[in-house]
Design a protein around this motif. Structure first.
Motif, PDB file in Angstrom:
ATOM      1  N   THR A  27       0.827  -1.207   0.000  1.00  0.00           N
ATOM      2  CA  THR A  27       0.000   0.000   0.000  1.00  0.00           C
ATOM      3  C   THR A  27       0.863   1.260   0.000  1.00  0.00           C
ATOM      4  N   THR A  28       2.141   1.116   0.424  1.00  0.00           N
ATOM      5  CA  THR A  28       3.055   2.255   0.506  1.00  0.00           C
ATOM      6  C   THR A  28       4.460   1.815   0.138  1.00  0.00           C
ATOM      7  N   VAL A  29       5.211   2.705  -0.500  1.00  0.00           N
ATOM      8  CA  VAL A  29       6.626   2.480  -0.794  1.00  0.00           C
ATOM      9  C   VAL A  29       7.405   3.699  -0.324  1.00  0.00           C
ATOM     10  N   VAL A  30       8.492   3.471   0.380  1.00  0.00           N
ATOM     11  CA  VAL A  30       9.383   4.552   0.803  1.00  0.00           C
ATOM     12  C   VAL A  30      10.482   4.724  -0.239  1.00  0.00           C
ATOM     13  N   VAL A  31      10.737   5.974  -0.610  1.00  0.00           N
ATOM     14  CA  VAL A  31      11.787   6.293  -1.570  1.00  0.00           C
ATOM     15  C   VAL A  31      12.803   7.195  -0.872  1.00  0.00           C
ATOM     16  N   ALA A  32      14.058   6.761  -0.826  1.00  0.00           N
ATOM     17  CA  ALA A  32      15.111   7.567  -0.209  1.00  0.00           C
ATOM     18  C   ALA A  32      15.528   8.658  -1.187  1.00  0.00           C
ATOM     19  N   VAL A  33      15.353   9.918  -0.793  1.00  0.00           N
ATOM     20  CA  VAL A  33      15.608  11.048  -1.692  1.00  0.00           C
ATOM     21  C   VAL A  33      16.486  12.065  -0.982  1.00  0.00           C
ATOM     22  N   SER A  34      17.691  12.250  -1.486  1.00  0.00           N
ATOM     23  CA  SER A  34      18.633  13.165  -0.856  1.00  0.00           C
ATOM     24  C   SER A  34      18.558  14.574  -1.430  1.00  0.00           C
ATOM     25  N   GLY A  35      18.063  14.694  -2.654  1.00  0.00           N
ATOM     26  CA  GLY A  35      18.111  15.971  -3.367  1.00  0.00           C
ATOM     27  C   GLY A  35      19.099  15.944  -4.509  1.00  0.00           C
ATOM     28  N   GLY A  36      19.929  14.863  -4.572  1.00  0.00           N
ATOM     29  CA  GLY A  36      20.830  14.690  -5.700  1.00  0.00           C
ATOM     30  C   GLY A  36      20.097  14.170  -6.922  1.00  0.00           C
ATOM     31  N   SER A  37      20.791  14.132  -8.044  1.00  0.00           N
ATOM     32  CA  SER A  37      20.138  13.768  -9.302  1.00  0.00           C
ATOM     33  C   SER A  37      19.634  12.332  -9.299  1.00  0.00           C
ATOM     34  N   ASP A  38      20.401  11.404  -8.738  1.00  0.00           N
ATOM     35  CA  ASP A  38      20.030   9.993  -8.818  1.00  0.00           C
ATOM     36  C   ASP A  38      18.719   9.713  -8.086  1.00  0.00           C
ATOM     37  N   SER A  39      18.631  10.193  -6.853  1.00  0.00           N
ATOM     38  CA  SER A  39      17.443   9.888  -6.058  1.00  0.00           C
ATOM     39  C   SER A  39      16.222  10.676  -6.539  1.00  0.00           C
ATOM     40  N   LEU A  40      16.417  11.894  -7.041  1.00  0.00           N
ATOM     41  CA  LEU A  40      15.276  12.634  -7.586  1.00  0.00           C
ATOM     42  C   LEU A  40      14.750  11.967  -8.854  1.00  0.00           C
ATOM     43  N   ALA A  41      15.653  11.488  -9.702  1.00  0.00           N
ATOM     44  CA  ALA A  41      15.204  10.767 -10.898  1.00  0.00           C
ATOM     45  C   ALA A  41      14.437   9.521 -10.503  1.00  0.00           C
ATOM     46  N   LEU A  42      14.922   8.811  -9.488  1.00  0.00           N
ATOM     47  CA  LEU A  42      14.208   7.628  -9.005  1.00  0.00           C
ATOM     48  C   LEU A  42      12.797   7.988  -8.580  1.00  0.00           C
ATOM     49  N   LEU A  43      12.653   9.040  -7.803  1.00  0.00           N
ATOM     50  CA  LEU A  43      11.341   9.432  -7.299  1.00  0.00           C
ATOM     51  C   LEU A  43      10.382   9.767  -8.431  1.00  0.00           C
ATOM     52  N   PHE A  44      10.835  10.546  -9.375  1.00  0.00           N
ATOM     53  CA  PHE A  44       9.909  11.003 -10.413  1.00  0.00           C
ATOM     54  C   PHE A  44       9.652   9.930 -11.469  1.00  0.00           C
ATOM     55  N   LEU A  45      10.596   9.044 -11.710  1.00  0.00           N
ATOM     56  CA  LEU A  45      10.318   7.893 -12.578  1.00  0.00           C
ATOM     57  C   LEU A  45       9.294   6.975 -11.927  1.00  0.00           C
ATOM     58  N   LEU A  46       9.412   6.811 -10.631  1.00  0.00           N
ATOM     59  CA  LEU A  46       8.435   5.986  -9.918  1.00  0.00           C
ATOM     60  C   LEU A  46       7.067   6.652  -9.921  1.00  0.00           C
ATOM     61  N   LEU A 184      15.943  14.363 -15.925  1.00  0.00           N
ATOM     62  CA  LEU A 184      15.553  15.478 -15.064  1.00  0.00           C
ATOM     63  C   LEU A 184      15.576  16.808 -15.816  1.00  0.00           C
ATOM     64  N   ARG A 185      16.567  16.996 -16.667  1.00  0.00           N
ATOM     65  CA  ARG A 185      16.617  18.233 -17.452  1.00  0.00           C
ATOM     66  C   ARG A 185      15.386  18.344 -18.342  1.00  0.00           C
ATOM     67  N   GLU A 186      15.012  17.247 -18.965  1.00  0.00           N
ATOM     68  CA  GLU A 186      13.821  17.252 -19.824  1.00  0.00           C
ATOM     69  C   GLU A 186      12.576  17.610 -19.020  1.00  0.00           C
ATOM     70  N   ARG A 187      12.528  17.163 -17.762  1.00  0.00           N
ATOM     71  CA  ARG A 187      11.381  17.457 -16.896  1.00  0.00           C
ATOM     72  C   ARG A 187      11.480  18.835 -16.251  1.00  0.00           C
ATOM     73  N   GLY A 188      12.620  19.506 -16.404  1.00  0.00           N
ATOM     74  CA  GLY A 188      12.800  20.805 -15.776  1.00  0.00           C
ATOM     75  C   GLY A 188      12.984  20.724 -14.278  1.00  0.00           C
ATOM     76  N   ILE A 189      13.552  19.619 -13.810  1.00  0.00           N
ATOM     77  CA  ILE A 189      13.756  19.415 -12.376  1.00  0.00           C
ATOM     78  C   ILE A 189      15.236  19.613 -12.049  1.00  0.00           C
ATOM     79  N   GLU A 190      15.525  20.542 -11.167  1.00  0.00           N
ATOM     80  CA  GLU A 190      16.910  20.781 -10.752  1.00  0.00           C
ATOM     81  C   GLU A 190      17.262  19.864  -9.576  1.00  0.00           C
ATOM     82  N   TRP A 191      18.541  19.578  -9.453  1.00  0.00           N
ATOM     83  CA  TRP A 191      19.007  18.771  -8.337  1.00  0.00           C
ATOM     84  C   TRP A 191      20.081  19.524  -7.569  1.00  0.00           C
ATOM     85  N   ARG A 192      20.376  19.043  -6.391  1.00  0.00           N
ATOM     86  CA  ARG A 192      21.389  19.668  -5.543  1.00  0.00           C
ATOM     87  C   ARG A 192      22.591  18.739  -5.439  1.00  0.00           C
ATOM     88  N   ASP A 193      23.774  19.251  -5.734  1.00  0.00           N
ATOM     89  CA  ASP A 193      24.993  18.455  -5.659  1.00  0.00           C
ATOM     90  C   ASP A 193      25.606  18.538  -4.268  1.00  0.00           C
TER      91      ASP A 193
END
Length: 455
Positions: A27-46, A184-193
């Motif tokens: 019923t729920t999935v936890v996604v670890a998101v740091s703000g970097g490109s990898d984890s943000l891409a994971l979140l939005f692809l999911l 992420l660039r195509e989606r217009g989503i910035e990430w934090r390094d």
């Protein structure tokens, strides 16, 4: 897990990326998101996958703030803002308190896993997804290659079981970081390094820089080969353990020497190492040299008597060898009311009473206690190094022996396998299941993703 195919526009395909994962039961999935490109891409692809399916679990993004950098709080707020705009739930969990002077990276990882497990439990799920990529996998392979050792060259498994309860899933191991950033660039989503990702003080950063000049395409076939070899050897060692070893009360193993020594050398080394780790309460396998030394002691006919290695005694007889925890460096620990801890890497002790409980090796006092309650016919050496519970200066139990009947209400003592119970790589599922069966323990959860690319 296969490298996902690309569409005509090179957009990652969520169905291909996540298709091996069974989401239907959740019923729920936890996604670890740091703000970097990898984890943000994971979140939005999911999230793309969630929108494309008729039914899908709720997503909870969790940001772990280790409080090691001044920017980390702002990064957590940034992720929270992105999630709010996308209509997704978000939580930030902090590593509070003093930080260790040394070993900070390893401790931060342990804290991160513990907080993610906490978040998953509170969200009512047993699945956490992380954004480890193909770049991370290549770096891991190169770092482990430099350190030596065969098993680690399989790299990060697509699934890891934490604390016997929570799956940590890595669905992006077949995708490069640059491809995710393109998404992420195509989606217009910035990430934090994270500035530490460019600091050459860290080994991974140095390896990342060196990989720029390396044939990275050649690494993946090597990782797949090592993963298959690890799983094959695990199966052989599991078969050896089941056919040649008997465990008594979780404290003593008896090995049938003739049968054990008929197996291939590598299976012998691994099986011996597993027994040493579990009986000795160690969270890691002995070195290859130590495993070979134990096998020589077991299988060479001109060797007799006993040896001490890896906190264990190996007593070799004519046809059977006995392995048990040696009576050395065993802690005495107080378990306070309403608390739980791991003792000697071998037992989890929980105390729900109103009084503190002391746990220590039984020694001669434990043997005398068992004799007083009518249990005198025991393997004395292994019982002496087994746990004994005391309260108010009085022995309450020697709980390794199931029929003593004196563990007080409110105290729970459970056999702990330091080698697998904290972190179990999906590659080792068969081996861990064999150990659980051998020691009479509850089986480990089955993984719900494919562990290796079978192409």
């Amino acid at each position: 897990m296969n490298v996902p195919p690309t569409n005509a526009d090179n957009r990652p395909d969520p169905e291909a990326i996540f298709g091996a994962i069974d989401f239907d039961r959740l019923t729920t999935v936890v996604v670890a998101v740091s703000g970097g490109s990898d984890s943000l891409a994971l979140l939005f692809l999911l999230d793309d996958l969630r929108k494309a399916r008729a039914s899908f679990p709720s997503l909870v993004a969790v940001t772990i703030d280790h409080e090691l950098r001044p920017e980390s709080a702002d990064e957590a707020l940034y992720v929270a803002g992105l999630c709010k705009a996308a209509g997704l739930s978000h939580r930030a969990l902090n590593w509070t308190g003093p930080k260790p002077v040394s070993g900070i990276s390893a401790k931060a990882r342990d804290i991160r896993y513990a907080l993610l497990c906490k978040a998953a439990s509170e969200a009512g799920t047993d699945m956490v997804l992380t954004g480890h990529t193909l770049d991370d996998q290549n770096e891991t392979f190169m770092m482990r290659s430099a350190r030596g050792g065969e098993r680690g060259l399989a790299g990060m498994a697509p699934a890891t079981l934490l604390e016997r309860e929570i799956w940590l899933i890595r669905p992006l191991l077949g995708i490069t970081r640059e491809r995710l950033r393109w998404y992420l660039r195509e989606r217009g989503i910035e990430w934090r390094d994270d500035p530490s990702n460019t600091n050459p003080r860290y080994e991974r950063v140095r390896v990342r820089d060196a990989l720029q000049k390396h044939d990275r395409d050649s690494i993946q076939p090597l990782i797949a080969e090592k993963a298959l070899k690890r799983q094959t050897l695990n199966s052989e060692a599991a078969a050896l353990l089941q056919s040649c070893v008997t465990v008594f009360n979780g404290i003593r193993a008896e090995v049938k020497l003739e049968h054990f020594c008929s197996y291939p050398d590598e299976a012998q080394y691994l099986a011996a190492g597993v027994l040493m780790s579990v009986l000795g309460g160690q969270p890691f396998l002995p070195s290859a040299e130590e495993c070979a030394k134990v096998v020589r002691h077991l299988c060479e006919t001109d060797i007799s008597g006993r040896m001490s290695l890896g906190r264990c005694i190996i007593q070799r007889g004519k046809t059977i060898a006995t392995i048990y925890r040696e009576m050395r460096s065993i802690p005495e620990i107080v378990v306070e009311p309403d608390s739980s801890l791991i003792w000697d890497g071998r037992y989890r002790v929980s105390n729900a009473t109103q009084k503190p409980v002391l746990i220590m090796a039984g020694g001669d006092a434990g043997l005398a206690f068992l004799k007083d309650v009518g249990i005198g016919d025991v393997h004395r050496a292994s019982v002496k190094s087994s746990p004994m519970l005391m309260s108010d200066g009085r022995i309450m139990a020697v709980p390794a022996l199931k029929d003593h009947g004196n563990v007080p209400a409110g105290v729970v003592v459970v056999r702990h396998v330091a080698l697998f119970d904290h972190i179990l790589s999906g590659y080792d599922e068969i081996l861990a299941a064999s150990v659980a069966k051998l020691f009479g323990l509850q089986d480990y959860k089955r993984f719900s993703v494919n562990q290796i690319d079978k192409k």
